[in-house]
Design a protein around this motif. Structure first.
Motif, PDB file in Angstrom:
ATOM      1  N   VAL A  83       0.842  -1.204   0.000  1.00 56.59           N
ATOM      2  CA  VAL A  83       0.000   0.000   0.000  1.00 56.59           C
ATOM      3  C   VAL A  83       0.875   1.251   0.000  1.00 56.59           C
ATOM      4  CG1 VAL A  83      -1.902   1.188   1.163  1.00 56.59           C
ATOM      5  CG2 VAL A  83      -1.797  -1.310   1.192  1.00 56.59           C
ATOM      6  N   TRP A  84       1.990   1.207   0.732  1.00 57.70           N
ATOM      7  CA  TRP A  84       2.940   2.321   0.678  1.00 57.70           C
ATOM      8  C   TRP A  84       3.508   2.486  -0.736  1.00 57.70           C
ATOM      9  CZ3 TRP A  84       3.382   6.274   3.666  1.00 57.70           C
ATOM     10  CH2 TRP A  84       3.127   6.185   5.037  1.00 57.70           C
ATOM     11  N   GLU A  85       3.807   1.380  -1.381  1.00 61.33           N
ATOM     12  CA  GLU A  85       4.322   1.444  -2.752  1.00 61.33           C
ATOM     13  C   GLU A  85       3.324   2.149  -3.667  1.00 61.33           C
ATOM     14  OE1 GLU A  85       5.076  -2.578  -3.815  1.00 61.33           O
ATOM     15  OE2 GLU A  85       6.697  -2.842  -2.347  1.00 61.33           O
ATOM     16  N   ASP A  86       2.048   1.794  -3.533  1.00 57.37           N
ATOM     17  CA  ASP A  86       1.031   2.427  -4.367  1.00 57.37           C
ATOM     18  C   ASP A  86       0.910   3.908  -4.049  1.00 57.37           C
ATOM     19  OD1 ASP A  86      -1.327   2.047  -6.289  1.00 57.37           O
ATOM     20  OD2 ASP A  86      -2.304   2.969  -4.552  1.00 57.37           O
ATOM     21  N   LEU A  87       0.915   4.245  -2.767  1.00 54.74           N
ATOM     22  CA  LEU A  87       0.814   5.651  -2.365  1.00 54.74           C
ATOM     23  C   LEU A  87       1.983   6.463  -2.938  1.00 54.74           C
ATOM     24  CD1 LEU A  87       0.069   6.827   1.300  1.00 54.74           C
ATOM     25  CD2 LEU A  87       1.546   8.100  -0.229  1.00 54.74           C
ATOM     26  N   LEU A  88       3.191   5.930  -2.794  1.00 55.65           N
ATOM     27  CA  LEU A  88       4.378   6.671  -3.238  1.00 55.65           C
ATOM     28  C   LEU A  88       4.432   6.802  -4.760  1.00 55.65           C
ATOM     29  CD1 LEU A  88       6.829   5.233  -0.613  1.00 55.65           C
ATOM     30  CD2 LEU A  88       6.458   7.674  -1.013  1.00 55.65           C
ATOM     31  N   CYS A  89       4.001   5.780  -5.480  1.00 54.26           N
ATOM     32  CA  CYS A  89       3.963   5.883  -6.942  1.00 54.26           C
ATOM     33  C   CYS A  89       2.909   6.878  -7.403  1.00 54.26           C
ATOM     34  CB  CYS A  89       3.717   4.508  -7.559  1.00 54.26           C
ATOM     35  SG  CYS A  89       5.136   3.391  -7.451  1.00 54.26           S
ATOM     36  N   ASN A  90       1.869   7.078  -6.611  1.00 57.33           N
ATOM     37  CA  ASN A  90       0.884   8.115  -6.898  1.00 57.33           C
ATOM     38  C   ASN A  90       1.408   9.498  -6.535  1.00 57.33           C
ATOM     39  OD1 ASN A  90      -2.218   7.250  -7.571  1.00 57.33           O
ATOM     40  ND2 ASN A  90      -1.094   5.583  -6.615  1.00 57.33           N
ATOM     41  N   HIS A  91       2.282   9.549  -5.535  1.00 62.58           N
ATOM     42  CA  HIS A  91       2.783  10.828  -5.043  1.00 62.58           C
ATOM     43  C   HIS A  91       3.945  11.369  -5.864  1.00 62.58           C
ATOM     44  CE1 HIS A  91       4.337  13.933  -2.421  1.00 62.58           C
ATOM     45  NE2 HIS A  91       5.472  13.280  -2.267  1.00 62.58           N
ATOM     46  N   ASP A  92       4.895  10.526  -6.201  1.00 64.04           N
ATOM     47  CA  ASP A  92       6.164  10.985  -6.767  1.00 64.04           C
ATOM     48  C   ASP A  92       6.518  10.131  -7.984  1.00 64.04           C
ATOM     49  OD1 ASP A  92       8.773  11.807  -7.309  1.00 64.04           O
ATOM     50  OD2 ASP A  92       9.294  12.008  -5.191  1.00 64.04           O
ATOM     51  N   LYS A  93       6.487  10.739  -9.135  1.00 63.59           N
ATOM     52  CA  LYS A  93       6.746  10.036 -10.392  1.00 63.59           C
ATOM     53  C   LYS A  93       8.143   9.419 -10.436  1.00 63.59           C
ATOM     54  CE  LYS A  93       6.364  10.961 -15.393  1.00 63.59           C
ATOM     55  NZ  LYS A  93       6.032  12.024 -16.372  1.00 63.59           N
ATOM     56  N   THR A  94       9.105  10.036  -9.736  1.00 66.10           N
ATOM     57  CA  THR A  94      10.501   9.603  -9.846  1.00 66.10           C
ATOM     58  C   THR A  94      10.781   8.272  -9.162  1.00 66.10           C
ATOM     59  OG1 THR A  94      11.224  10.776  -7.841  1.00 66.10           O
ATOM     60  CG2 THR A  94      11.219  12.018  -9.911  1.00 66.10           C
ATOM     61  N   VAL A  95       9.892   7.798  -8.294  1.00 61.23           N
ATOM     62  CA  VAL A  95      10.157   6.536  -7.596  1.00 61.23           C
ATOM     63  C   VAL A  95       9.479   5.350  -8.264  1.00 61.23           C
ATOM     64  CG1 VAL A  95      10.398   7.757  -5.398  1.00 61.23           C
ATOM     65  CG2 VAL A  95       8.191   6.707  -5.978  1.00 61.23           C
ATOM     66  N   ARG A  96       8.736   5.588  -9.333  1.00 55.32           N
ATOM     67  CA  ARG A  96       8.022   4.486  -9.990  1.00 55.32           C
ATOM     68  C   ARG A  96       9.004   3.511 -10.638  1.00 55.32           C
ATOM     69  NH1 ARG A  96       3.628   8.379 -13.090  1.00 55.32           N
ATOM     70  NH2 ARG A  96       2.443   8.993 -11.226  1.00 55.32           N
ATOM     71  N   PRO A  97       8.710   2.231 -10.530  1.00 52.66           N
ATOM     72  CA  PRO A  97       9.586   1.235 -11.172  1.00 52.66           C
ATOM     73  C   PRO A  97       9.430   1.288 -12.690  1.00 52.66           C
ATOM     74  CG  PRO A  97       7.648   0.174 -10.237  1.00 52.66           C
ATOM     75  CD  PRO A  97       7.601   1.602  -9.788  1.00 52.66           C
ATOM     76  N   PRO A  98      10.367   0.698 -13.435  1.00 52.98           N
ATOM     77  CA  PRO A  98      10.260   0.685 -14.895  1.00 52.98           C
ATOM     78  C   PRO A  98       8.949   0.039 -15.358  1.00 52.98           C
ATOM     79  CG  PRO A  98      12.433  -0.062 -14.182  1.00 52.98           C
ATOM     80  CD  PRO A  98      11.592   0.041 -12.952  1.00 52.98           C
ATOM     81  N   ARG A  99       8.399   0.549 -16.438  1.00 52.90           N
ATOM     82  CA  ARG A  99       7.171   0.035 -17.066  1.00 52.90           C
ATOM     83  C   ARG A  99       5.966   0.112 -16.137  1.00 52.90           C
ATOM     84  NH1 ARG A  99      11.391  -2.968 -18.370  1.00 52.90           N
ATOM     85  NH2 ARG A  99      10.991  -4.500 -16.734  1.00 52.90           N
ATOM     86  N   TYR A 100       5.997   1.074 -15.220  1.00 51.14           N
ATOM     87  CA  TYR A 100       4.844   1.276 -14.327  1.00 51.14           C
ATOM     88  C   TYR A 100       3.634   1.724 -15.139  1.00 51.14           C
ATOM     89  CZ  TYR A 100       2.108   2.993 -10.336  1.00 51.14           C
ATOM     90  OH  TYR A 100       1.123   3.199  -9.403  1.00 51.14           O
TER      91      TYR A 100
END
Length: 582
Positions: free
Chosen positions: A123-140
């Motif tokens: 859930v933290w991963e989802d929140l952070l990927c919604n918050h900050d584009k720079t932390v998204r993994p490749p092919r998100y």
């Protein structure tokens, strides 16, 4: 290289009324080496304030404050000797902050991780990927709801959220009963011996060390990828380093059920010493205030009343913290930690529901007076529509479990490792708290009417996502001041109701939720069908976004839950209309 034992943890300190965005960053470092330099947009900050020295480590608070400008902006900060760059986003002057709400960041049972349908930090991963584009993994891959926010924030080089409200149980101290051998032995004692058990100097030190060191093991765990690593561990440590937090404690930040055990157990020497150390640790790590600034709680001796409800001497926080330019804006003349922020068209009132809690009391009389005083005079006058967000760690509106309450009262069970009874006692809906709940609701309705503002309650605790409403039934007016919405978001880490017995309990909650609760002759509460769902309470881990219309003067409050499923996350959107000023 600088070794971080904790942090950085960002904390919002207020100042938006004067066009300042006051933010602090706490870190834990070695106490035997020079303290590192922290730079904001390349400029070194002032020397840090030492919050605590303990066990060869120093816990430091740095001032990362910025001026608000005509446009919102992304701010960079670094720690010399740490190979990582962090950012947070500062709203424009007068702009409504975009916020995210989370609660229950941990496990009450070490076996809880086995109940998760995804990883602990999913859930933290989802929140952070919604918050900050720079932390998204490749092919998100983005879904349609996320795509809405790309042009509004990420394509402008901004982050989605300005603030993160953490509504309770930021850490779970429940393992203390197993981890400290003397406490495990205490549990096996007869009740009479438990109540008179004395805490010697050795046990006192062990308990004190535990409450401090546990923050290190949970907020920057050993399995967290090193800062600067390309293989980022997207967890609460990353969240607290990228979004300034607003925190308030609940029971697990002390230990499960604090305040809802019997009066005799609450007063016993062991409980009191554990609370003392939990309070000190909360003050340092979650409120980011120096240990020596914390006054002791003293029971009032000028009144003659039952001892069941702790009535403490009020604290003049403005005097205690007058020399601290980054002090939190705690209400004066209260013994607890309730405080409030005014940020553009949003006022955020964060209530302490634990310091004075007992079987029959949630907040003491001086806290009520201080809170009502702020509601009457502390909300700034401003044009346009305003929203008051009242942060209540425990839901004000929730299905009422009358039969279960009756059984627990008749059985009189009181055991520190059985949370069933104290969970029921915790609820605002419990019969022992009904009078205080009515006082709260009436206070919020009066504020909505007098200030012509929409009031919304934010809550967590119950490990489900839910939406509730309290309505006035004595008027045909429907301008927004006659309804109080409640948005419940829980949990960000703790498993939801997933076992067979928990699922049956969830079915019972959904059945009970269909019934309206008549609070008095002109007020009723009801649970609403959760948006985009056919249920009243949704058993899924989740987080909640809170964003006003882009008009900086305010407008609709858009509440958007992201709920975990086996394969993805679902979006559940709700629009809350403001009160239309006449």
């Amino acid at each position: 290289m600088t070794k971080l034992y904790l942090g950085p943890v960002l904390s919002f300190r207020g100042g938006a009324e004067q066009g300042q965005w006051k933010v602090s960053a706490m870190i834990g470092v070695s106490d035997t080496e020079l303290f590192p330099v922290v730079r904001v947009d390349g400029v070194a900050t002032d020397a840090p304030k030492i919050l605590l020295r303990h066990g060869g480590k120093a816990y430091l608070r740095y001032d990362l404050s910025c001026k608000q400008r005509a446009q919102e902006r992304r701010v960079e900060y670094r720690i010399d000797g740490v190979d990582e760059v962090w950012h947070f986003t500062v709203p424009a002057k007068g702009q409504a902050p975009r916020m995210v709400y989370v609660s229950c960041n941990g496990f009450s049972d070490a076996n809880g991780i086995r109940k998760l349908i995804k990883g602990e930090n999913a859930v933290w991963e989802d929140l952070l990927c919604n918050h900050d584009k720079t932390v998204r993994p490749p092919r998100y891959q983005l879904d349609k709801e996320q795509l809405w926010h790309e042009a509004r924030t990420h394509d402008k080089g901004l982050q989605r959220f300005h603030l993160m409200v953490m509504g309770g149980d930021q850490i779970y101290f429940d393992p203390i009963w197993e981890d400290i051998k003397l406490l495990k032995k205490w549990i096996g004692l007869p009740r009479k011996e438990q109540l008179k058990y004395k805490v010697n100097a050795q046990l006192e030190k062990v308990i004190g060390d535990y409450y401090i060191n546990f923050y290190l093991s949970r907020w920057l765990p050993s399995n967290h990828a090193p800062w600067g690593s390309s293989n980022k561990t997207l967890d609460s440590a990353h969240g607290m380093a990228r979004i300034p937090t607003v925190m308030m404690w609940d029971d697990h930040d002390i230990f499960d059920g604090w305040g809802s055990h019997s009066p005799e157990m609450q007063r016993c020497p062991l409980f009191q010493r554990m609370f003392y150390h939990a309070r000190r640790a909360f003050w340092v790590f979650q409120m980011q205030q120096a240990e020596e600034q914390l006054p002791e709680l003293k029971l009032r001796t000028d009144i003659n009343m039952r001892i069941d409800d702790p009535i403490f001497e009020p604290i003049e926080w403005s005097k205690v913290l007058k020399s601290d330019k980054l002090a939190l804006p705690l209400f004066d003349n209260q013994p607890g930690f309730s405080f409030a922020h005014a940020i553009g068209p949003v006022s955020l009132l964060v209530a302490d529901l634990r310091t004075e809690r007992s079987h029959e009391q949630i907040m003491g009389p001086t806290t009520w007076h201080s809170m009502q005083k702020w509601l009457a005079s502390g909300i700034p006058e401003a044009g346009g529509s305003r929203h008051l967000l009242f942060v209540s760690s425990v839901p004000v509106m929730h299905p009422k479990l009358s039969l279960a309450e009756l059984l627990m009262d008749n059985l009189g069970y009181d055991h520190v490792l059985d949370s069933s009874a104290d969970d029921l006692k915790d609820h605002w809906t419990n019969d022992d708290h009904e009078g205080e709940r009515k006082r709260l609701i009436e206070t919020l309705f009066r504020t909505a009417q007098e200030k012509q503002m929409r009031v919304t309650v934010l809550s967590g605790d119950v490990h489900v996502a839910a939406w509730g409403v309290v309505s006035r039934t004595d008027t045909d007016c429907c301008d927004g001041s006659t309804q109080i919405q409640q948005l419940t978001s829980s949990a960000v880490v703790h498993p939801s109701l997933v076992s067979v017995m928990e699922r049956l309990f969830c079915q019972m909650l959904n059945s009970l939720a269909k019934k309206k609760q008549k609070l008095d002759g002109c007020t009723e509460a009801e649970m609403m069908l959760f948006p985009a769902s056919n249920r009243y309470v949704v058993a899924a881990r989740n987080w909640l976004a809170l964003e006003l219309d882009e008009d900086m003067k305010g407008g609709k409050l858009w509440a958007s839950w992201r709920c975990e499923t086996k394969d993805a996350f679902t979006n559940h959107l709700l629009a809350i209309e403001p009160v239309k000023n006449s």
